[in-house]
Design an enzyme around this catalytic site. Structure first.
Site, short mmCIF file in Angstrom:
data_model
loop_
_atom_site.label_atom_id
_atom_site.label_comp_id
_atom_site.label_asym_id
_atom_site.label_seq_id
_atom_site.Cartn_x
_atom_site.Cartn_y
_atom_site.Cartn_z
N ASP A 288 18.53 6.49 -52.75
CA ASP A 288 19.04 6.40 -51.39
C ASP A 288 18.09 7.18 -50.48
O ASP A 288 17.99 8.40 -50.57
CB ASP A 288 20.46 7.01 -51.36
CG ASP A 288 21.09 7.02 -49.97
OD1 ASP A 288 20.41 6.65 -48.99
OD2 ASP A 288 22.27 7.41 -49.87
N TRP B 75 26.80 12.25 -50.47
CA TRP B 75 26.41 10.83 -50.57
C TRP B 75 26.22 10.43 -52.03
O TRP B 75 26.54 9.30 -52.41
CB TRP B 75 25.16 10.57 -49.74
CG TRP B 75 25.38 10.81 -48.28
CD1 TRP B 75 24.74 11.73 -47.50
CD2 TRP B 75 26.32 10.15 -47.41
NE1 TRP B 75 25.23 11.67 -46.21
CE2 TRP B 75 26.18 10.72 -46.13
CE3 TRP B 75 27.26 9.12 -47.61
CZ2 TRP B 75 26.95 10.30 -45.04
CZ3 TRP B 75 28.02 8.71 -46.52
CH2 TRP B 75 27.87 9.29 -45.26
N LYS C 43 19.09 6.64 -39.10
CA LYS C 43 18.46 7.95 -39.08
C LYS C 43 16.98 7.86 -38.72
O LYS C 43 16.54 8.51 -37.81
CB LYS C 43 18.66 8.66 -40.41
CG LYS C 43 20.07 9.26 -40.52
CD LYS C 43 20.91 8.67 -41.58
CE LYS C 43 22.35 9.12 -41.48
NZ LYS C 43 23.09 8.82 -42.69
#
Ligand SMILES: *Cc1c(COP(=O)(O)O)cnc(C)c1O
Length: 362
Positions: free
Chosen positions: A172, A102, A196
């Site tokens: 993030d 990511w 999530k």
């Protein structure tokens, strides 16, 4: 069929009370005579929902008044572009720590609009640790400093934030938001896709310090400008109404549980039990150095690298209602994602299964 324990990295489990409440309110929300999915985002009923969602999020994360909270679309991945488009207004340089897939994606997206300086990387050891940072490598006039705080795929997490001085820290938090207490005032921007720890895919949370809003690059599309969403209370265009409604229910659930600090304790307990089990196993082992282990994503492999045995484990676990332990193609082995909504009982069931499997396959 009974509900299973879903260890997926995302989308992942939602708390059962949230699903039940949504079910109750599915056909008729309050006295509106319709479901939230059918409701105008300009209606009073919906306005109450989105305002309450923001209020609860502010309360749960203790978000200071000089931060805007926005509900946007496009997932975490759209933030990889939104961040540089909004922040490249000075040197057009960003510092970034490469800790996995990511972070890499965020780097390549930012590199389309400016210069990205990789200050450290853990790629040499398959991203199994969080690298130490050498401040002399930081860019003093960077427009921002970027981290992925919890690395979903590789199972690492920062336990200490980089000290970036006056350079805004962008993080993030897609796979760890509200799993542990964070000091929002240490960040310039926090963002997180919902699927999530927050709710269904489709809504993304952006928490942005006010002084960073309104200086986007000229080429920034309207919908990718934080100012658009900040000025319109996330209602510039139709928001992902239902996803925000479920997020609100999740926030209510979390508040009922006692809030983020209580959830952090539960998460530490869950992760602790599972890591202990893996550390004591002769058949399995965790892949991350102990000090950087994630509370949310627990990757593990067979000590001998036996792919057939791993496949058998995943298959037999699923038959016992412990599903989605098979991971992302990027890494070998298993990952148990144990987000906020995974009950302690789910982790205990997995541990019991690991122990049983180990005995049966000696
Ligand atoms: C899942 C995830 C993303 C990507 O989110 P999408 O909503 O699929 O774009 C980004 N960052 C992290 C840390 C993630 O876990």
């Amino acid at each position: 069929m009974n509900r299973v324990y879903n260890f997926s990295a995302g989308p992942s489990m939602l708390p059962l009370p949230v699903l039940k409440k949504a079910q109750e309110e599915m056909l008729c929300y309050g006295n509106t005579g319709m479901s939230v999915m059918e409701m105008s985002h300009r209606s009073k009923a919906y306005d109450d929902i989105i305002k309450e969602a923001e209020k609860l999020l502010r309360e749960l994360m203790n978000i200071p008044d000089n931060y805007k909270v926005m509900f946007v679309q496009g997932g975490g991945s759209t933030q990889f572009a939104m961040v540089p488009l909004n922040l490249f207004n000075g040197s057009k340089k960003a510092d970034l720590v490469k800790t996995g897939q990511w972070a890499k994606k965020a780097a390549s997206e930012a590199a389309k609009y400016g210069e990205v300086n990789i200050v450290a990387s853990s790629e040499d050891k398959t991203f199994s640790y969080i690298p130490d940072l050498d401040k002399s490598k930081f860019t003093p006039d960077a427009d921002y400093f970027y981290i992925c705080q919890n690395n979903t795929i590789y199972g690492t997490r920062y336990t200490k934030l980089p000290e970036t001085g006056s350079v805004p820290l962008v993080a993030d938090l897609s796979s760890c938001i509200m799993s542990e207490v964070v000091d929002v005032s240490k960040y310039g921007i926090i963002f997180a896709g919902a699927q999530k720890n927050v709710g269904p895919a489709g809504v993304t949370i952006a928490i942005v310090r006010e002084d960073l809003i309104g200086k986007a690059m000229d080429i920034t599309p309207t919908m990718l400008n934080y100012k658009t969403h900040a000025d319109n209370d996330s209602l510039y265009s139709t928001p992902p109404c239902y996803a925000i409604y479920i997020a609100k229910l999740v926030f209510e659930w979390l508040k009922d549980m006692g809030g983020v600090a209580v959830m952090q304790k539960i998460n530490e307990e869950k992760a602790g039990l599972l890591y202990d089990c893996l550390d004591n196993s002769t058949m399995f082992k965790g892949t991350v150095v102990p000090k950087d282990r994630s509370l949310m994503n627990v990757p593990f492999v067979t000590a001998k690298g036996d792919k057939d045995l791993e496949a058998k484990f995943i298959k037999e676990a699923a038959a016992e209602g412990l599903v989605s332990l098979k991971v992302n193609r990027k890494v070998r082995g298993m990952t148990a994602s144990i987000y906020n909504a995974m009950p302690v009982e789910g982790v205990k069931a997995l541990i019991e299964f690991i122990n049983k499997f180990e005995k049966e396959n000696k």
